[in-house]
Design a protein around this motif. Structure first.
Motif, PDB file in Angstrom:
ATOM      1  N   GLY A 103       0.791  -1.221   0.000  1.00 18.10           N
ATOM      2  CA  GLY A 103       0.000   0.000   0.000  1.00 18.10           C
ATOM      3  C   GLY A 103       0.818   1.262   0.000  1.00 18.10           C
ATOM      4  N   ALA A 104       2.117   1.162   0.308  1.00 13.82           N
ATOM      5  CA  ALA A 104       2.980   2.342   0.280  1.00 13.82           C
ATOM      6  C   ALA A 104       3.156   2.804  -1.163  1.00 13.82           C
ATOM      7  CB  ALA A 104       4.329   2.027   0.909  1.00 13.82           C
ATOM      8  N   ALA A 105       3.267   4.110  -1.351  1.00 15.46           N
ATOM      9  CA  ALA A 105       3.380   4.663  -2.695  1.00 15.46           C
ATOM     10  C   ALA A 105       4.591   5.571  -2.789  1.00 15.46           C
ATOM     11  CB  ALA A 105       2.113   5.430  -3.070  1.00 15.46           C
ATOM     12  N   MET A 106       5.212   5.579  -3.956  1.00 12.65           N
ATOM     13  CA  MET A 106       6.350   6.460  -4.197  1.00 12.65           C
ATOM     14  C   MET A 106       6.432   6.754  -5.684  1.00 12.65           C
ATOM     15  SD  MET A 106       9.479   3.765  -3.559  1.00 12.65           S
ATOM     16  CE  MET A 106       8.722   2.998  -2.124  1.00 12.65           C
ATOM     17  N   ASN A 107       6.993   7.903  -5.996  1.00  9.42           N
ATOM     18  CA  ASN A 107       7.169   8.296  -7.388  1.00  9.42           C
ATOM     19  C   ASN A 107       8.497   7.770  -7.906  1.00  9.42           C
ATOM     20  OD1 ASN A 107       4.753   9.764  -7.429  1.00  9.42           O
ATOM     21  ND2 ASN A 107       5.765  11.562  -6.564  1.00  9.42           N
ATOM     22  N   THR A 213       2.558   1.866  -6.472  1.00  3.27           N
ATOM     23  CA  THR A 213       2.055   1.357  -5.204  1.00  3.27           C
ATOM     24  C   THR A 213       2.629  -0.028  -4.959  1.00  3.27           C
ATOM     25  OG1 THR A 213       0.000   2.600  -5.438  1.00  3.27           O
ATOM     26  CG2 THR A 213      -0.003   0.784  -3.871  1.00  3.27           C
ATOM     27  N   THR A 214       3.126  -0.258  -3.744  1.00  4.16           N
ATOM     28  CA  THR A 214       3.677  -1.555  -3.373  1.00  4.16           C
ATOM     29  C   THR A 214       2.551  -2.571  -3.196  1.00  4.16           C
ATOM     30  OG1 THR A 214       5.533  -0.490  -2.255  1.00  4.16           O
ATOM     31  CG2 THR A 214       5.091  -2.782  -1.693  1.00  4.16           C
ATOM     32  N   MET A 215       2.680  -3.703  -3.865  1.00  5.35           N
ATOM     33  CA  MET A 215       1.681  -4.755  -3.795  1.00  5.35           C
ATOM     34  C   MET A 215       2.106  -5.829  -2.789  1.00  5.35           C
ATOM     35  SD  MET A 215      -0.281  -3.387  -5.989  1.00  5.35           S
ATOM     36  CE  MET A 215      -1.523  -4.657  -6.252  1.00  5.35           C
ATOM     37  N   PRO A 216       1.184  -6.656  -2.307  1.00  4.32           N
ATOM     38  CA  PRO A 216       1.546  -7.753  -1.414  1.00  4.32           C
ATOM     39  C   PRO A 216       2.460  -8.750  -2.124  1.00  4.32           C
ATOM     40  CG  PRO A 216      -0.821  -7.344  -1.333  1.00  4.32           C
ATOM     41  CD  PRO A 216      -0.280  -6.542  -2.488  1.00  4.32           C
ATOM     42  N   GLY A 256       1.946   0.703 -11.230  1.00  6.04           N
ATOM     43  CA  GLY A 256       1.954   2.130 -11.493  1.00  6.04           C
ATOM     44  C   GLY A 256       0.562   2.699 -11.654  1.00  6.04           C
ATOM     45  N   ASP A 257       0.448   4.015 -11.552  1.00  7.37           N
ATOM     46  CA  ASP A 257      -0.851   4.656 -11.721  1.00  7.37           C
ATOM     47  C   ASP A 257      -1.358   4.560 -13.157  1.00  7.37           C
ATOM     48  OD1 ASP A 257       0.870   6.414 -12.979  1.00  7.37           O
ATOM     49  OD2 ASP A 257       0.598   8.021 -11.519  1.00  7.37           O
ATOM     50  N   ASP A 258      -0.483   4.090 -14.073  1.00 14.79           N
ATOM     51  CA  ASP A 258      -0.896   3.842 -15.456  1.00 14.79           C
ATOM     52  C   ASP A 258      -1.246   2.377 -15.686  1.00 14.79           C
ATOM     53  OD1 ASP A 258       1.652   2.867 -15.107  1.00 14.79           O
ATOM     54  OD2 ASP A 258       2.427   3.600 -17.033  1.00 14.79           O
ATOM     55  N   GLY A 259      -1.238   1.584 -14.600  1.00 14.79           N
ATOM     56  CA  GLY A 259      -1.575   0.173 -14.697  1.00 14.79           C
ATOM     57  C   GLY A 259      -0.410  -0.743 -14.984  1.00 14.79           C
ATOM     58  N   VAL A 260       0.770  -0.185 -15.254  1.00 11.76           N
ATOM     59  CA  VAL A 260       1.938  -1.004 -15.571  1.00 11.76           C
ATOM     60  C   VAL A 260       2.472  -1.678 -14.307  1.00 11.76           C
ATOM     61  CG1 VAL A 260       4.330  -0.945 -16.366  1.00 11.76           C
ATOM     62  CG2 VAL A 260       2.583   0.332 -17.594  1.00 11.76           C
TER      63      VAL A 260
END
Length: 312
Positions: A103-107, A213-216, A256-260
């Protein structure tokens, strides 16, 4: 005992096919398969192999082989250095272990190095000088003018290969895949290894900045010592490899926020006491050298070598 001609012909045919397959393989790939038969070749290496890699002409096309280095590459190489470091306040080039929680996010961005140079067989690479004392011979070999941009790039790479590392670090510039395999396995003291690289799993605009976004599913790799090899800008594939002790290596799933989706190899340095206090990492995560571990992703053209977990 009589001869069974059909069986003999069948065996000879199989042998001929096997020999043809070996002949079709580039020499570096054949060496990999013979030394590391149980190790999957990462994309960062397989993309640098070609069936005609014995033809030096492809690798010596300087204008095509030399490219602009990944803008993030130097952040991960020279931990003792504080020079020539770009900084973007919105980019998490370095981060802390807690930032790997789901759930953590970073650019971040995962650009490709535009250097398209491929591997030469070891024998071909060894026949070409690779030393700052032999620069004139190297320039002549590649038909490069000493005052050109290409010459400056070649000179810089060789100087970086000859530079000393930080305390406790062993460095080596592998000018062939065979020499990279030998160095990495010798330092890990085993051929039972994994070679792994960061991979963008879907096509996307990796050159642009995205929020990931970090996934499980965080996976920790074995061992507390690893070898990391970084692709250099050179007419043929050259990797600066170095041993890193007191580290933890992970494979992290990102979206990524673009789905990648990205399978990101992550290195956490447990001891940063020997790093330059002015290094960019301390500015980003706002800690002092030798306090807490600092982590970073590996770019897509870098390779981490780690021992396989021992079977129970």
């Amino acid at each position: 005992m009589g001869f069974h001609l059909p069986l003999i012909f069948a065996l000879l045919s199989l042998a001929a096919v096997a020999l043809a397959n070996h002949a079709a393989q580039p020499a570096p790939q054949f060496y990999w398969n013979s030394v590391l038969p149980n190790t999957q070749m990462p994309r960062a290496i397989s993309e640098l192999l070609h069936p005609d890699s014995t033809n030096e002409e492809k690798s010596t096309n300087i204008m095509n082989a030399l490219g602009n280095e990944s803008p993030t590459a130097n952040f991960f190489r020279y931990y003792a250095s504080a020079d020539n470091q770009l900084h973007h306040k919105n980019v998490a080039y370095f981060f802390l272990e807690k930032d790997m929680r789901p759930g953590a996010a970073m650019n971040f961005q995962f650009p490709r190095n535009s250097n398209t140079a491929t591997f030469l067989p070891r024998e071909s690479a060894q026949s070409i000088p690779f030393s700052s004392n032999k620069l004139s011979e190297i320039f002549n070999h590649f038909s490069v003018k000493p005052t050109s941009v290409e010459a400056k790039t070649i000179k810089k790479t060789i100087e970086e290969c000859e530079a000393s590392g930080i305390k406790g670090e062993e460095r080596y510039c592998a000018t062939s895949l065979e020499s990279m395999v030998d160095f990495s396995t010798s330092k890990l003291r085993t051929r039972n290894v994994q070679a792994i690289s960061t991979e963008v799993l879907e096509k996307g605009a990796t050159m642009s900045m995205h929020k990931y976004t970090t996934m499980p599913g965080l996976k920790k790799l074995a061992g507390d010592k690893l070898v990391v090899c970084h692709k250099q800008n050179y007419p043929y594939a050259v990797f600066l490899c170095h041993t890193i002790k007191q580290t933890a290596a992970y494979v992290l799933s990102l979206k990524g926020d673009d789905g990648v989706k990205v399978k990101a190899v992550t290195i956490c340095h447990l001891d940063t006491s020997e790093w330059n206090p002015k290094h960019l990492s301390f500015q980003i995560v706002k800690v002092k050298p030798g306090t807490i571990p600092i982590c970073h992703f590996l770019p897509t053209d870098h390779i981490a070598w780690v021992p396989n977990r021992k079977s129970a």
